[in-house]
Design a protein around this motif. Structure first.
Motif, PDB file in Angstrom:
ATOM      1  N   ALA A 336       0.843  -1.195   0.000  1.00 12.15           N
ATOM      2  CA  ALA A 336       0.000   0.000   0.000  1.00 12.15           C
ATOM      3  C   ALA A 336       0.879   1.246   0.000  1.00 12.15           C
ATOM      4  O   ALA A 336       1.905   1.312   0.686  1.00 12.15           O
ATOM      5  CB  ALA A 336      -0.912  -0.014   1.214  1.00 12.15           C
ATOM      6  N   SER A 337       0.478   2.237  -0.781  1.00 14.02           N
ATOM      7  CA  SER A 337       1.293   3.446  -0.926  1.00 14.02           C
ATOM      8  C   SER A 337       0.884   4.559   0.019  1.00 14.02           C
ATOM      9  O   SER A 337       1.638   5.522   0.205  1.00 14.02           O
ATOM     10  CB  SER A 337       1.186   3.959  -2.371  1.00 14.02           C
ATOM     11  OG  SER A 337      -0.157   4.367  -2.645  1.00 14.02           O
ATOM     12  N   ASN A 412      -6.092  -2.414  -1.146  1.00 13.85           N
ATOM     13  CA  ASN A 412      -5.082  -1.362  -0.946  1.00 13.85           C
ATOM     14  C   ASN A 412      -4.915  -0.503  -2.187  1.00 13.85           C
ATOM     15  O   ASN A 412      -4.895  -0.993  -3.317  1.00 13.85           O
ATOM     16  CB  ASN A 412      -3.720  -1.989  -0.610  1.00 13.85           C
ATOM     17  CG  ASN A 412      -3.740  -2.730   0.713  1.00 13.85           C
ATOM     18  OD1 ASN A 412      -4.295  -2.253   1.694  1.00 13.85           O
ATOM     19  ND2 ASN A 412      -3.128  -3.909   0.738  1.00 13.85           N
ATOM     20  N   VAL A 414      -2.270   1.347  -4.261  1.00 17.19           N
ATOM     21  CA  VAL A 414      -0.818   1.162  -4.424  1.00 17.19           C
ATOM     22  C   VAL A 414      -0.224   2.216  -5.347  1.00 17.19           C
ATOM     23  O   VAL A 414       0.954   2.140  -5.719  1.00 17.19           O
ATOM     24  CB  VAL A 414      -0.507  -0.251  -4.963  1.00 17.19           C
ATOM     25  CG1 VAL A 414      -1.013  -1.318  -3.981  1.00 17.19           C
ATOM     26  CG2 VAL A 414      -1.129  -0.474  -6.345  1.00 17.19           C
TER      27      VAL A 414
END
Length: 417
Positions: A336-337, A412, A414
Motif C-alpha cells: 500500500a502506498s 489497498n 498502491v
C-alpha cells in the motif's frame, strides 16, 4: 469510456444483466458497439443477488452444484408433526478437500413461499468457493419444492407470536444439513459455519443454542422474525419475544461460539434500533456476537446481503479470517502506498468524473483478488480473479497503447504519483 458485454463463458455481463441494473436498451446497444475497457471474471457477478431467480435447467458445473433431498420431521406451533423432503443444494470448491463448510439459511416470504423452487444463493456461494469453503443451501419445509401445503414456521398472530416454536422447526433442519455436510468426505467435520439472511439469520442465531460440536461460528445477515415491511415498517410484531428467544439460545451456547451480526440502518423490516436491542439481549444473556452496523442500502437495507457486497465483504473477510478461512489475494501485489483510502473515489488521478462516480463503484463491488490500473491519459481497466495484476495491466495497455500503472490491488491503493 468504452465497455464490452461478453457472455458468461468469457466472463463479462450480458445485455440482460445490464438492463436489470438500470441501463436503457439504447445504452446497452451502444456499449456493445464500443469495445472493451474492463471485464469481470466468470466466477463473480459485480453485485450478488439475494436469490437469483429460477434455478438453471442445468447445474453449475464450475461450482460442482448438486441437489439432493433429506427426509426431516418437524413440529409446528400446534404440536403437529410434519414430515417432508427438504431440498438441499450444495456447492464444492475444486479439489478433494477436506473443506470448511457454510450452511446458508434463506429468508421468508409468507405470501410467495413457492418461489424460488429451491434456494441457491449462487453469488454468495461464489464468495465462499473463492475462499475454499463448501456451501450447503437448504430449502426448508414449506418453501419451494420442499412443500407448500403447510407452513411449519407460522408463529401465530401479531400480538401472540411463538418464536420458540419457529426456532425448534428451523433447528431441526439446520442440524440435519450440518449432519449431511459433515458426512461428505470432502468436508472438514470440525469447521462448519452457519449463515443466514432475514428469517435465515434468525435460524442461525437460535441454532447457536444447539451448540453443535462442528459449528465454529455464525453469521447473521439482517436476521429477525415478525416483520412486515409494508404494513408495519420498522415495527415488527413481538420483537421483545424474538429477544427472549435469542436470550435462550445465548444461554444455551454459553458464549462459546462467535457470531457476526450485520444490519443496515434503513432496514424496512426492523429499522435501526430493534436489531441493536436483539443484540443486547443476546450478548447480555452470555452470547458472543459482534454487531456490524452499515449505512443505508438502496431503498431498503434488508437487501444488505444482495446489494451491499462492497460494504460487508471487508467486514466479513476480517471475521472469517479469525476462523481460519484464507482470504484470496493477488499474487505479487505491491505494498500500500498511502496515496488514498481504498474507498475514496475522489482521489483517483487522471480519469474522468464518471469513472469516479460509477466505474470505481463497480470495482469496489468486486470480490478479491482484484486490481485496477490507470493509463497516462485516463484510460482504465480492472479485473478480478486469477493472475489479476498481469491481466489488468495488459488490458489497460491495449487501450492506452502504452504502459499503465496499478492504482489499487485487493483492498489497498498502491498508486505512486
Amino acid at each position: 469510456m468504452a465497455l464490452v458485454l461478453v457472455t458468461r463463458s468469457t466472463g463479462l455481463f450480458s445485455g440482460r444483466t445490464l438492463l436489470r441494473c438500470g441501463l436503457t436498451a439504447s445504452t446497452v446497444l451502444r456499449v456493445l458497439y464500443l469495445g472493451t475497457l474492463m471485464s469481470v471474471p466468470p466466477l463473480l457477478h459485480a453485485q450478488p443477488t439475494a436469490e437469483d431467480g429460477p434455478p438453471p435447467s442445468t447445474l453449475a458445473a464450475d461450482m460442482f452444484e448438486t441437489v439432493t433431498k433429506l427426509p426431516v420431521t418437524v413440529k409446528d406451533m400446534y404440536g403437529k408433526s410434519i414430515d417432508g423432503q427438504m431440498v438441499l443444494t450444495h456447492f464444492k470448491p475444486p479439489g478433494d478437500g477436506p473443506f470448511p463448510a457454510v450452511i446458508m439459511n434463506h429468508g421468508r416470504d409468507s405470501n410467495q413461499r413457492a418461489n424460488p423452487s429451491r434456494y441457491r444463493y449462487s453469488d454468495v456461494a461464489r464468495y465462499w468457493l473463492r475462499r475454499g469453503v463448501a456451501v450447503f443451501v437448504p430449502t426448508r419445509l414449506g418453501y419451494g419444492d420442499s412443500g407448500m401445503e403447510q407452513d411449519p414456521e407460522f408463529t401465530g398472530e401479531c400480538n401472540s407470536k411463538n418464536f420458540d416454536a419457529a426456532a425448534a422447526v428451523t433447528n431441526v433442519q439446520t442440524l440435519a444439513t450440518v449432519e449431511f455436510a459433515i458426512k461428505q468426505p470432502w468436508v472438514n467435520p470440525s469447521k462448519v459455519i452457519l449463515m443466514g439472511q432475514s428469517m435465515g439469520g434468525f435460524a442461525t442465531v437460535v441454532a447457536m443454542g444447539t451448540k453443535h460440536p462442528s459449528v465454529i461460528a455464525g453469521i447473521n445477515f439482517a436476521g429477525g422474525s415478525g416483520g412486515d415491511a409494508v404494513n408495519r415498517k420498522a415495527n415488527p410484531c413481538g420483537y421483545h419475544r424474538v429477544a427472549a428467544t435469542f436470550e435462550k439460545a445465548a444461554k444455551a451456547n454459553g458464549g462459546s461460539t462467535p457470531m457476526l451480526w450485520l444490519y443496515s440502518e434503513n432496514d424496512n423490516y426492523w429499522g435501526p434500533d430493534i436489531p441493536r436491542k436483539w443484540h443486547t439481549a443476546y450478548t447480555g444473556a452470555g452470547g458472543k456476537a459482534e454487531f456490524a452496523p452499515f449505512g443505508p442500502v438502496s431503498t431498503d437495507g434488508h437487501s444488505l446481503l444482495a446489494k451491499g457486497m462492497s460494504m460487508w465483504r471487508p467486514v466479513l473477510d476480517q471475521f472469517v479470517r479469525l476462523q481460519g478461512i484464507a482470504i484470496p489475494q493477488a499474487t505479487g501485489a505491491p505494498p500500500a502506498s498511502g496515496f488514498a483510502a481504498i474507498g475514496d473515489a475522489s482521489k483517483l488521478p487522471l480519469v474522468k468524473q464518471d469513472v469516479k462516480e460509477t466505474g470505481y463503484v463497480r470495482f469496489l463491488a468486486l470480490d478479491l483478488p482484484r486490481a485496477l490500473a490507470i493509463g497516462p491519459k485516463g484510460e482504465w481497466a480492472f479485473f478480478s480473479g486469477e493472475n489479476v495484476i498481469a491481466r489488468t495491466l495488459d488490458r489497460c495497455a491495449q487501450t492506452a497503447k502504452t504502459a499503465c500503472k496499478l492504482y489499487a490491488v485487493d483492498d489497498n491503493v498502491v498508486w505512486q504519483p
